[in-house]
Design a protein around this motif. Structure first.
Motif, PDB file in Angstrom:
ATOM      1  N   ASP A 298     -65.400 -18.763  -2.053  1.00  0.00           N
ATOM      2  CA  ASP A 298     -66.360 -18.028  -2.882  1.00  0.00           C
ATOM      3  C   ASP A 298     -67.656 -18.826  -3.000  1.00  0.00           C
ATOM      4  OD1 ASP A 298     -65.927 -20.013  -4.698  1.00  0.00           O
ATOM      5  OD2 ASP A 298     -65.076 -18.714  -6.262  1.00  0.00           O
ATOM      6  N   THR A 299     -68.572 -18.309  -3.790  1.00  0.00           N
ATOM      7  CA  THR A 299     -69.895 -18.945  -3.862  1.00  0.00           C
ATOM      8  C   THR A 299     -69.824 -20.356  -4.446  1.00  0.00           C
ATOM      9  OG1 THR A 299     -70.192 -17.684  -5.889  1.00  0.00           O
ATOM     10  CG2 THR A 299     -71.297 -16.848  -3.938  1.00  0.00           C
ATOM     11  N   SER A 300     -68.738 -20.680  -5.159  1.00  0.00           N
ATOM     12  CA  SER A 300     -68.601 -22.049  -5.675  1.00  0.00           C
ATOM     13  C   SER A 300     -67.793 -22.914  -4.714  1.00  0.00           C
ATOM     14  CB  SER A 300     -67.901 -22.050  -7.030  1.00  0.00           C
ATOM     15  OG  SER A 300     -68.317 -20.989  -7.823  1.00  0.00           O
ATOM     16  N   MET A 301     -67.621 -22.416  -3.486  1.00  0.00           N
ATOM     17  CA  MET A 301     -66.881 -23.136  -2.445  1.00  0.00           C
ATOM     18  C   MET A 301     -65.444 -23.414  -2.849  1.00  0.00           C
ATOM     19  SD  MET A 301     -69.705 -25.585  -0.760  1.00  0.00           S
ATOM     20  CE  MET A 301     -71.166 -25.754  -1.750  1.00  0.00           C
ATOM     21  N   ARG A 302     -64.861 -22.445  -3.547  1.00  0.00           N
ATOM     22  CA  ARG A 302     -63.434 -22.509  -3.885  1.00  0.00           C
ATOM     23  C   ARG A 302     -62.656 -21.678  -2.880  1.00  0.00           C
ATOM     24  NH1 ARG A 302     -64.450 -21.794 -10.064  1.00  0.00           N
ATOM     25  NH2 ARG A 302     -65.067 -19.749  -9.289  1.00  0.00           N
ATOM     26  N   TYR A 303     -61.452 -22.133  -2.580  1.00  0.00           N
ATOM     27  CA  TYR A 303     -60.596 -21.339  -1.698  1.00  0.00           C
ATOM     28  C   TYR A 303     -60.133 -20.093  -2.444  1.00  0.00           C
ATOM     29  CZ  TYR A 303     -60.106 -25.255   1.567  1.00  0.00           C
ATOM     30  OH  TYR A 303     -60.342 -26.261   2.481  1.00  0.00           O
ATOM     31  N   MET A 304     -60.563 -18.923  -1.994  1.00  0.00           N
ATOM     32  CA  MET A 304     -60.094 -17.668  -2.583  1.00  0.00           C
ATOM     33  C   MET A 304     -58.857 -17.201  -1.820  1.00  0.00           C
ATOM     34  SD  MET A 304     -61.841 -16.536  -5.145  1.00  0.00           S
ATOM     35  CE  MET A 304     -61.709 -18.205  -5.761  1.00  0.00           C
ATOM     36  N   SER A 305     -58.841 -17.492  -0.537  1.00  0.00           N
ATOM     37  CA  SER A 305     -57.647 -17.228   0.253  1.00  0.00           C
ATOM     38  C   SER A 305     -57.668 -18.190   1.425  1.00  0.00           C
ATOM     39  CB  SER A 305     -57.630 -15.776   0.735  1.00  0.00           C
ATOM     40  OG  SER A 305     -58.513 -15.626   1.809  1.00  0.00           O
ATOM     41  N   LYS A 308     -51.891 -19.433   6.609  1.00  0.00           N
ATOM     42  CA  LYS A 308     -50.882 -20.497   6.760  1.00  0.00           C
ATOM     43  C   LYS A 308     -51.348 -21.546   7.750  1.00  0.00           C
ATOM     44  CE  LYS A 308     -46.688 -18.103   5.414  1.00  0.00           C
ATOM     45  NZ  LYS A 308     -46.255 -16.780   5.900  1.00  0.00           N
ATOM     46  N   ARG A 309     -51.975 -21.086   8.831  1.00  0.00           N
ATOM     47  CA  ARG A 309     -52.385 -21.998   9.885  1.00  0.00           C
ATOM     48  C   ARG A 309     -53.329 -23.081   9.344  1.00  0.00           C
ATOM     49  NH1 ARG A 309     -51.943 -22.973  15.599  1.00  0.00           N
ATOM     50  NH2 ARG A 309     -50.554 -21.190  15.396  1.00  0.00           N
ATOM     51  N   LEU A 310     -54.303 -22.648   8.568  1.00  0.00           N
ATOM     52  CA  LEU A 310     -55.278 -23.611   8.064  1.00  0.00           C
ATOM     53  C   LEU A 310     -54.637 -24.535   7.024  1.00  0.00           C
ATOM     54  CD1 LEU A 310     -58.142 -24.643   8.211  1.00  0.00           C
ATOM     55  CD2 LEU A 310     -58.819 -22.969   6.494  1.00  0.00           C
ATOM     56  N   ALA A 311     -53.751 -23.964   6.217  1.00  0.00           N
ATOM     57  CA  ALA A 311     -53.061 -24.789   5.230  1.00  0.00           C
ATOM     58  C   ALA A 311     -52.267 -25.886   5.939  1.00  0.00           C
ATOM     59  CB  ALA A 311     -52.153 -23.916   4.373  1.00  0.00           C
ATOM     60  N   ALA A 316     -51.308 -29.174   3.483  1.00  0.00           N
ATOM     61  CA  ALA A 316     -50.912 -28.833   2.108  1.00  0.00           C
ATOM     62  C   ALA A 316     -50.517 -27.365   2.071  1.00  0.00           C
ATOM     63  CB  ALA A 316     -52.064 -29.094   1.150  1.00  0.00           C
ATOM     64  N   PRO A 317     -49.611 -26.966   1.154  1.00  0.00           N
ATOM     65  CA  PRO A 317     -49.213 -25.558   1.085  1.00  0.00           C
ATOM     66  C   PRO A 317     -50.377 -24.652   0.692  1.00  0.00           C
ATOM     67  CG  PRO A 317     -47.848 -26.926  -0.367  1.00  0.00           C
ATOM     68  CD  PRO A 317     -48.916 -27.798   0.167  1.00  0.00           C
ATOM     69  N   VAL A 318     -50.260 -23.382   1.044  1.00  0.00           N
ATOM     70  CA  VAL A 318     -51.289 -22.393   0.733  1.00  0.00           C
ATOM     71  C   VAL A 318     -51.624 -22.416  -0.758  1.00  0.00           C
ATOM     72  CG1 VAL A 318     -51.720 -19.904   0.559  1.00  0.00           C
ATOM     73  CG2 VAL A 318     -50.774 -20.846   2.674  1.00  0.00           C
ATOM     74  N   ALA A 319     -50.570 -22.408  -1.594  1.00  0.00           N
ATOM     75  CA  ALA A 319     -50.757 -22.299  -3.039  1.00  0.00           C
ATOM     76  C   ALA A 319     -51.589 -23.452  -3.609  1.00  0.00           C
ATOM     77  CB  ALA A 319     -49.405 -22.242  -3.725  1.00  0.00           C
ATOM     78  N   ASP A 320     -51.503 -24.614  -2.978  1.00  0.00           N
ATOM     79  CA  ASP A 320     -52.251 -25.769  -3.495  1.00  0.00           C
ATOM     80  C   ASP A 320     -53.759 -25.628  -3.299  1.00  0.00           C
ATOM     81  OD1 ASP A 320     -49.780 -26.680  -3.986  1.00  0.00           O
ATOM     82  OD2 ASP A 320     -49.950 -28.551  -2.825  1.00  0.00           O
ATOM     83  N   HIS A 321     -54.139 -24.716  -2.436  1.00  0.00           N
ATOM     84  CA  HIS A 321     -55.566 -24.537  -2.154  1.00  0.00           C
ATOM     85  C   HIS A 321     -56.233 -23.569  -3.122  1.00  0.00           C
ATOM     86  CE1 HIS A 321     -54.247 -26.108   1.771  1.00  0.00           C
ATOM     87  NE2 HIS A 321     -55.502 -26.515   1.906  1.00  0.00           N
ATOM     88  N   ILE A 322     -55.531 -22.468  -3.401  1.00  0.00           N
ATOM     89  CA  ILE A 322     -56.163 -21.329  -4.078  1.00  0.00           C
ATOM     90  C   ILE A 322     -56.841 -21.734  -5.386  1.00  0.00           C
ATOM     91  CG2 ILE A 322     -55.790 -18.998  -5.024  1.00  0.00           C
ATOM     92  CD1 ILE A 322     -55.343 -19.271  -1.963  1.00  0.00           C
ATOM     93  N   GLY A 323     -58.101 -21.351  -5.492  1.00  0.00           N
ATOM     94  CA  GLY A 323     -58.862 -21.600  -6.715  1.00  0.00           C
ATOM     95  C   GLY A 323     -59.457 -22.991  -6.790  1.00  0.00           C
ATOM     96  N   ASP A 328     -63.285 -31.052  -3.825  1.00  0.00           N
ATOM     97  CA  ASP A 328     -62.319 -31.779  -4.652  1.00  0.00           C
ATOM     98  C   ASP A 328     -61.064 -32.109  -3.858  1.00  0.00           C
ATOM     99  OD1 ASP A 328     -64.109 -31.466  -6.648  1.00  0.00           O
ATOM    100  OD2 ASP A 328     -63.076 -29.768  -7.626  1.00  0.00           O
ATOM    101  N   LEU A 329     -60.642 -31.149  -3.018  1.00  0.00           N
ATOM    102  CA  LEU A 329     -59.399 -31.344  -2.267  1.00  0.00           C
ATOM    103  C   LEU A 329     -59.578 -32.299  -1.093  1.00  0.00           C
ATOM    104  CD1 LEU A 329     -57.799 -27.774  -2.068  1.00  0.00           C
ATOM    105  CD2 LEU A 329     -56.870 -29.784  -3.222  1.00  0.00           C
ATOM    106  N   TYR A 330     -60.691 -32.105  -0.347  1.00  0.00           N
ATOM    107  CA  TYR A 330     -60.877 -32.891   0.872  1.00  0.00           C
ATOM    108  C   TYR A 330     -62.275 -33.501   0.892  1.00  0.00           C
ATOM    109  CZ  TYR A 330     -56.906 -29.938   1.997  1.00  0.00           C
ATOM    110  OH  TYR A 330     -55.711 -29.293   1.937  1.00  0.00           O
ATOM    111  N   PRO A 331     -62.478 -34.562   0.080  1.00  0.00           N
ATOM    112  CA  PRO A 331     -63.841 -35.111  -0.029  1.00  0.00           C
ATOM    113  C   PRO A 331     -64.376 -35.636   1.306  1.00  0.00           C
ATOM    114  CG  PRO A 331     -62.241 -36.397  -1.318  1.00  0.00           C
ATOM    115  CD  PRO A 331     -61.508 -35.223  -0.797  1.00  0.00           C
ATOM    116  N   GLY A 332     -63.496 -36.232   2.114  1.00  0.00           N
ATOM    117  CA  GLY A 332     -63.948 -36.784   3.399  1.00  0.00           C
ATOM    118  C   GLY A 332     -64.462 -35.681   4.307  1.00  0.00           C
ATOM    119  N   MET A 333     -63.676 -34.648   4.414  1.00  0.00           N
ATOM    120  CA  MET A 333     -64.046 -33.526   5.275  1.00  0.00           C
ATOM    121  C   MET A 333     -65.275 -32.816   4.720  1.00  0.00           C
ATOM    122  SD  MET A 333     -61.705 -30.273   6.324  1.00  0.00           S
ATOM    123  CE  MET A 333     -61.592 -29.493   4.731  1.00  0.00           C
ATOM    124  N   PHE A 334     -65.344 -32.728   3.387  1.00  0.00           N
ATOM    125  CA  PHE A 334     -66.431 -31.980   2.762  1.00  0.00           C
ATOM    126  C   PHE A 334     -67.799 -32.575   3.073  1.00  0.00           C
ATOM    127  CE2 PHE A 334     -69.118 -30.694  -0.863  1.00  0.00           C
ATOM    128  CZ  PHE A 334     -69.035 -29.330  -0.678  1.00  0.00           C
TER     129      PHE A 334
END
Ligand code: C2E
Ligand code: MG
Ligand code: MG
Length: 683
Positions: A298-305, A308-311, A316-323, A328-334
């Motif tokens: 979304d516009t705040s760069m949160r995972y809305m969906s 499985k492949r990307l997770a 990390a599991p899909v559920a750990d990403h949502i929202g 925050d999750l991947y500072p190096g990649m970000f």
């Protein structure tokens, strides 16, 4: 000016001041007219036009609404005689009237009187009209339906207990209130409500009609939402009865909107809201199943969906990403991808970006990703997030290399000649050739390897071909060979094979790329031309007639044969000018030299007519004279233009002298005979 009173209204009804106006209704996908809504207009002689919002409530209060409706409908049905079937009429019915159990019969009576079919009539009721006595409303509705009249729920979304009405009454149409349409442009909430109303209407099997469409953008948005019909100033305002024929004459009332509502692929999120759950489940399966990592931010760069492949790629599991935010999750990649996401959020679409970074877990190896960022827009073209596609290419370097090589191969082959592309190892031991080679020669791909290809080559061309290929292997010289190969049917045909080596960074040849083309026709034609030219030359040289051909513009000799030199007793040099013949040339009977323009050839070129045969004395370079007979003709091009001339020359000197001798001898004899006879004559 005070507002009109009940008395004014009653007078207006008596004076017949209230008339129906007609506003077009159209099908959104095509812009085609489906019918008209009847809207009451009061043309007051002093006050001017009084809007229905003012006089309808007044009529209801004064108990005049029945009379008013009767007057409106009577005029409307009369005017509707110009409407072709199946165009419909939609008439508004007041709240109060919907409590009158006689309403269906009154309407049916008016329609029959006006000759209007009841199944083309739609009655529009506002929600407020139904609020008080739902049971009664139900009964009236049922009767109307029995008559074939359709029902529309007007101004949907503005009243209360709307959903209860929808459920309780047998509506055919749902009219989305203009207030939502109007604010769709600016607020997402209105769009959501409009989408929900259209979706609701569809799921109940009702036709949805949007009111108050003023702009093309609104029309397109509504179409995306799946709305069926529309009404509004974009298509036309309410017009008096006399204007109906003009509207009917027009094929459509708005430009056709190209994107069809039924086309789900590539549709923005708005359309999705109207999709049934099943469709979403299918999409989810595709989403998870594709061999590409996908997510929506979304516009705040949160995972809305996230699929499985990307997770899995992220570990990390899909559920750990949502929202949660990417940063925050991947500072190096970000640090690497953040700028791209921001650009996409500003509307830029970015594809095939290669990014390499160290894997956070668990082995810390670096990995390479191919990333695409696509802004996702809603029906109003506002960016509401970013769709991300990720392909891990770090473990695929080799495959990619191979891909690149074959892509190169293809490109290279196309650049040269697409007929029979081939590639070969640096030593030409291994050759790959397109299947068309096998079709042409009947030679299988195995038979080509290990220099087997030479067996297809004509014995006379074999050595040349071997040498050329040998030189190519030695020095990397590009190949360009014309040779004959044996066709499957045994015939020899000419082909041209060209190829060039590809080298690595060190300049070493890694592979040859080339192509062959069939040049048999061309080659045979050229061969035939050479042969016929040679034949012509032989004939030309052998004829016992001197031939000279000159160019028209300069009189320059283009070609002459040996016999011509014999006739002239001097060499006729190619490109020699006729002027050069002045000293040694033709003579007039009195011995004076002929001007070049007097030559038969020159006259033939100038006049365009054949000249001769003509006899004249020709003085050779050695000063001796000889008799020549010349016949000249112009040479014309295809368009009839004179390009030059040809002259045929015969040495008639001997003939001429013999004849002269003969003539001399005859006259001698004649003289003798005459001499003999003269004594007799004198006797
Ligand atoms: P309605 O049935 O919802 O009619 C639509 C109203 O929206 C009409 O106003 C129409 O002129 C207006 N309109 C249509 N397209 C546009 C647009 O693009 N932009 C804007 N701003 N307005 C648009 P109108 O004619 O003033 O009628 C107002 C209301 O009066 C109607 O709303 C209807 O409820 C009532 N009405 C009109 N004629 C009759 C009638 O003969 N009998 C009864 N009972 N009520 C009527
Ligand atoms: Mg209406
Ligand atoms: Mg309305």
């Amino acid at each position: 000016m005070p507002s009109p009173t009940e008395h004014d209204l009653s007078q207006a009804l008596e004076r017949d001041e209230i008339s129906p106006y007609f506003q077009p209704l159209v099908e959104l996908t095509t812009g085609k007219l489906t019918g008209f809504e009847v809207l009451a207009r009061w043309k007051h002689p002093v006050r001017g036009m009084i809007p229905p919002d003012v006089f309808i409530p007044l009529a209801e209060k004064a108990g005049l609404i029945g009379r008013l409706m009767e007057q409106i409908l009577r005029k409307a049905f009369a005017a509707a005689s110009v409407l072709p079937d199946p165009l419909s009429l939609s008439a508004n019915i007041s709240a109060i009237q919907f409590r009158d159990i006689d309403l269906p019969l009154q309407i049916a009576h008016a329609a029959t009187q006006g000759g209007f079919a009841l199944d083309r009539l739609i009655l529009e009721v506002t929600e407020s009209a139904l609020a008080d006595n739902l049971q009664q409303a139900r009964e009236i509705s049922m009767r109307l339906k029995e008559l074939g009249i359709r029902l529309a729920l007007d101004d949907f979304g503005t009243g209360y207990s709307s959903l209860r009405h929808l459920q309780a009454l047998p509506f055919d149409e749902l009219k989305v209130d203009a207030s939502f349409v109007r604010s769709m442009d600016h607020t997402r909430e209105s769009r959501k409500i409009a989408a929900a109303i259209v979706g609701l209407g569809h799921s109940l099997g009702l036709i949805t009609v949007a009111e108050g469409i003023e702009t093309q953008a609104q029309a397109e948005m509504l179409l995306w939402l799946g709305c069926d019909c529309g009404q509004g100033w974009l298509y036309g305002r309410a017009v008096p009865a006399e204007d109906l024929p003009g509207i009917l004459a027009r094929e459509t009332l708005s430009p056709r909107i190209e994107v069809l509502a039924g086309d789900v692929s590539g549709s923005p999120a708005g359309r999705m809201e109207a999709l049934p759950a099943q469709r979403l489940a299918q999409l989810q399966a595709i989403y998870d199943g594709v061999p590409v990592g996908l997510c929506f931010l979304d516009t705040s760069m949160r995972y809305m969906s996230i699929n499985k492949r990307l997770a899995e790629m992220n570990g990390a599991p899909v559920a750990d990403h949502i929202g949660r935010r990417v940063g925050d999750l991947y500072p190096g990649m970000f640090k690497i991808v953040g700028p791209y996401i921001r650009r996409a959020l500003h509307g830029e679409s970015l594809s095939s970006i290669e990014a390499t970074y160290s894997r956070p877990v668990p082995d810390g190896r670096s990995r390479t990703l191919l990333l695409s960022y696509e802004p996702v827009r809603d029906e109003a073209s506002e960016v509401i997030g970013v769709s991300v596609a990720v392909v891990d290419i770090s473990s695929r370097k080799l495959a990619e290399e191979a891909l690149k090589e074959s892509e190169d191969h293809y490109r290279h082959a196309v650049e040269l000649n697409p007929q029979i592309p081939w590639t070969a190892s640096p030593d030409f031991v291994e050759i790959d050739v397109s299947p068309s080679w096998q079709k042409l020669t009947g030679m299988s791909s195995e038979e080509i390897h290990n220099h087997g290809w030479v067996n297809a080559v004509h014995p006379d061309d074999m050595e040349r071909a071997r040498n050329a290929v040998g030189a190519g292997i030695e020095t990397g010289t590009p190949l360009d060979l014309e040779l004959r190969v044996r066709r499957a049917d045994g015939a020899w045909i000419w082909i041209r094979s060209r190829g060039s080596p590809r080298r690595d960074a060190e300049g070493k040849v890694v592979r040859w790329y080339g192509s062959m083309e069939d040049i048999d026709d061309r080659k045979k034609m050229a061969q035939a031309l050479i042969e016929s030219e040679a034949l012509l030359k032989a004939v030309f040289d052998a004829v016992p007639v001197g031939i000279v051909i000159t160019e028209a513009a300069t009189g320059r000799v283009v070609i002459s044969n040996p016999q011509a030199e014999k006739v002239f007793r001097r060499p006729v040099i190619m490109a020699d000018k006729i002027e050069n013949y002045r000293n040694a040339g033709a003579l007039h009977p009195d011995g004076s030299p002929m001007m070049p323009s007097e030559y038969p050839l020159a006259r033939a070129i100038v006049t365009g007519n054949p000249v001769g045969p003509e006899e004249f004395l020709y003085r050779g370079l050695d000063g001796s004279d000889g008799w020549v007979s010349a016949t000249a003709a112009p040479v014309r091009g295809r368009d009839g233009q004179i390009l030059g001339g040809v002259v045929a020359l015969l040495d008639i000197d001997d003939l001429k002298r013999e004849r002269q001798a003969l003539l001399d001898r005859i006259s001698e004899l004649e003289r003798q005979v005459l001499g003999l006879r003269s004594p007799l004559a004198t006797e």
